[in-house]
Design a protein around this motif. Structure first.
Motif, short mmCIF file in Angstrom:
data_model
loop_
_atom_site.label_atom_id
_atom_site.label_comp_id
_atom_site.label_asym_id
_atom_site.label_seq_id
_atom_site.Cartn_x
_atom_site.Cartn_y
_atom_site.Cartn_z
N GLU A 1 0.99 -1.19 -0.10
CA GLU A 1 0.16 -0.06 0.08
C GLU A 1 0.77 1.05 0.02
OE1 GLU A 1 -3.16 0.40 2.78
OE2 GLU A 1 -3.85 -1.80 2.31
N ASN B 1 0.70 4.16 -2.71
CA ASN B 1 0.38 5.54 -2.43
C ASN B 1 1.54 6.49 -2.61
OD1 ASN B 1 -2.14 5.29 -1.47
ND2 ASN B 1 -1.35 4.48 0.49
N LEU C 1 -6.82 1.50 -4.31
CA LEU C 1 -6.04 2.59 -4.02
C LEU C 1 -6.00 3.48 -5.25
CD1 LEU C 1 -3.40 0.95 -1.47
CD2 LEU C 1 -5.21 2.63 -0.96
N ARG D 1 -7.39 -4.64 -3.40
CA ARG D 1 -6.85 -3.45 -2.58
C ARG D 1 -6.09 -2.38 -3.45
NH1 ARG D 1 -7.85 0.41 0.55
NH2 ARG D 1 -6.11 1.17 2.08
#
Length: 625
Positions: free
Chosen positions: A426, A430, A467, A463
């Protein structure tokens, strides 16, 4: 490898203040003489080795979130192995450490001045804060491998885990503006030790053929900058082919604050919009020039939030997939674009993970662009932000890998380790999703660290898409493919098996419901003289493990021509939408690069390669008619 050590620096840095602001017990160590910095002779040099000096990487490190008031902390720091210290519980504040080292650089590298085969410990430096700075002081680290505990003026100020990602410490409450500030960083790297299964890519304590010398410590830039208490912490930017700009401004406080965004084509402002921080908003720019490998147009962006102002940029492009003449294809700006690139490891004989200079790093990309490649697969490593900026400027598509969990003695991650892998995945998304050049994320490479019974790639794929819905995902590159993601991604050496009805690995046959990609092929090698080899006997002994060794460079080019011809035929006949040639350069015991590891010898017959690569694009275009 179990690395622990301390780094000291003169300027002060800060990352999310996770540590205690209270003083830490100080242990008085015997007075020692600090060994002055001098680079160690690596087993192989590059044309840039002697150009590094003691002011490495002076460029502003974060081009998509740039502030005017900043100070570079790169340079000569002090280092001490933790074997001689009482580790992190009793840091050696106010004391000289054993030797000077260069930051940023891997402690195992020649450029670091340490060239330590097993490093654990601390680094330190001192810095002064400009008296004109009347706002908060942020301390930034580009990347520290693997864990970093940050102390400023005797107090623990921050902690970060993960060897590939940027982190920030708000140093305001720890610093003094009246003189020197002491910065101490304790580094711990558990590679290959104690059953640790962590994202490490190809690092190995004992390198062997496709696994290389590890990297520990501060290997990307360190800097401080001035910003208001409520400042822009992260900026998400996505600009698509229709001229729509989607933006999310993350503030440091999380409090909704008015935001003004201006978009510039050169010096001309072409759009402006007002919104609020900590919530998504969008606006349109008319008559935009699209970003592509043939025309990598970038627009400058200024974002103002209260007293904070940052400079950024974006490119207008849309990545998607769709059916073209009955075949599922990757689409760039609505058109099938055949992606052809190299497996790009990003290793350097003098700096390991850290390129000696920005010029050296960009040189690799320019060589590929000159041959006609339009893509690189950044292989289980994450580069400094300036690498992706260079790809944005040159027009190089990027397929970005998540650094792999390489099982230690076939031990797969436990629940806690799998959770940490997902967390760091993640962070990757990001931190890097605003670079226009990145078109695809890869979650797993060849099953390394992949749990095959519970199929975690499906949840991780969901996921990643949550994102970043603007890109494609190769969930399992190579094999152990259960149907997740956008690609049916095959690896095969030396000849390709791309989007075809024949395959060698039963765990990843071509799936016509997804995009056919030859995620790796080629890998043919050609030995060279010792002057251009990684002069370590253990590495030299593994050269014979290359998939195919050709006696002469002429034979190597002939075989390359044959293999590229096979790929071209598969584009014409089957459903091949992209390919990744192994590889950009030799690395340690591998001799299958377009260039030698020192970048001094190009194996490629330029005219032949340019024609063969253009032939791939022509064959793909013919399938789109």
């Amino acid at each position: 490898m179990h690395l622990e050590g301390f780094f000291w620096v003169t300027p002060l840095l800060a990352a999310h203040a996770l540590g205690s602001p209270h003083p830490v017990p100080v242990h008085q160590y015997p007075a020692r003489q600090t060994t002055p910095y001098a680079p160690k002779q690596p087993p192989l040099t590059t044309p840039w080795t002697d150009k590094v000096g003691t002011n490495p990487w002076p460029e502003y490190p974060r081009p998509q979130l740039e502030r005017a008031d900043w100070q570079n902390l790169n340079g000569v720091w002090q280092y001490q192995n933790a074997a001689d210290l009482n580790a992190v519980d009793s840091p050696p504040f106010g004391q000289s450490l054993a030797q000077e080292v260069l930051v940023p650089s891997c402690l195992e590298s020649g450029l670091s001045g340490a060239a330590s085969p097993s490093v654990h410990g601390a680094v330190t430096t001192k810095f002064t804060v400009p008296t004109s700075w009347d706002q908060n002081v942020l301390l930034h680290f580009g990347a520290v491998d693997y864990e970093a505990t940050v102390f400023i003026n005797g107090k623990q100020a921050g902690f970060n885990r993960g060897g590939y990602f940027h982190f920030t410490v708000d140093a305001t409450e720890y610093i003094s503006k009246d003189g020197d500030n002491e910065l101490l960083v304790f580094v711990h790297d558990p590679t290959d030790s104690g059953g640790n299964v962590i994202p490490i890519g190809k690092q190995r304590i004992v390198p062997s053929h496709i696994f290389y010398t590890p990297c520990s410590g501060i290997w990307q830039s360190v800097w401080i900058e001035s910003a208001p208490e409520n400042h822009i912490d992260l900026l998400d930017l996505d600009a698509n082919m229709d001229g729509e700009v989607n933006i999310y401004v993350h503030s440091s406080t999380g409090a909704s604050t008015p935001v003004e965004v201006s978009v510039f084509d050169g010096e001309d402002e072409v759009a402006s919009h007002e919104g609020s921080s900590d919530e998504a908003f969008s606006f349109s720019v008319s008559d935009v020039k699209l970003w592509s490998p043939d025309s990598p147009t970038l627009y400058n962006v200024t974002v103002r939030m209260g007293d904070d102002e940052i400079q950024s940029y974006t490119g207008f492009r849309t990545i998607s997939k769709g059916e073209v003449n009955g075949v599922v294809r990757p689409l760039l700006n609505g058109e099938f674009t055949f992606m052809f690139g190299t497996l790009d490891q990003g290793y350097w004989p003098d700096g390991l993970y850290t390129a000696p200079t920005r010029e050296a790093m960009v040189y690799d990309l320019e060589v590929l662009k000159d041959l006609g490649f339009n893509m690189v697969r950044k292989h289980i490593k994450v580069e400094p932000a300036l690498f992706y900026r260079a790809c944005d400027e040159l027009g190089m598509l990027v397929i970005q890998d998540m650094p792999s969990l390489i099982p230690l003695q076939n031990v797969l991650p436990n629940e806690e380790q799998q959770t940490e892998f997902a967390r760091q995945l993640e962070v990757l998304i990001n931190q890097f999703k605003s670079f226009p050049s990145i078109v695809t994320w890869i979650i797993y490479n060849e099953g390394w660290g992949q749990l095959t019974d519970s199929h975690p790639e499906f949840g991780l794929t969901d996921r990643v898409r949550e994102l970043d819905p603007s890109r494609l995902i190769s969930s399992t590159s190579g094999w152990v493919d259960h149907g997740a993601g956008d690609f049916s991604d095959n690896h095969h050496y030396a000849n390709p098996q791309c989007g075809s009805p024949f395959y060698s690995n039963p765990s990843s046959p071509y799936d016509p419901s997804r995009i056919g990609l030859q995620g790796e092929f080629g890998g043919i090698g050609q030995n060279v003289s010792i002057e251009h080899l990684w002069n370590v006997q253990a590495a030299i002994d593994t050269v014979i493990e290359t998939y195919e060794l050709d006696e002469t460079v002429e034979a190597w080019n002939y075989r390359s021509h044959i293999l590229l011809g096979e790929l071209q035929d598969q584009i014409r006949r089957f459903a091949c939408s992209g390919g990744v040639w192994t590889q950009t350069t030799d690395v340690e015991g591998e001799v299958n690069g377009l260039m030698t590891y020192d970048r001094r010898v190009k194996r490629t017959d330029q005219e032949q390669w340019r024609a063969d690569i253009q032939g791939l694009y022509d064959a793909a275009a013919a399938r789109s008619e």
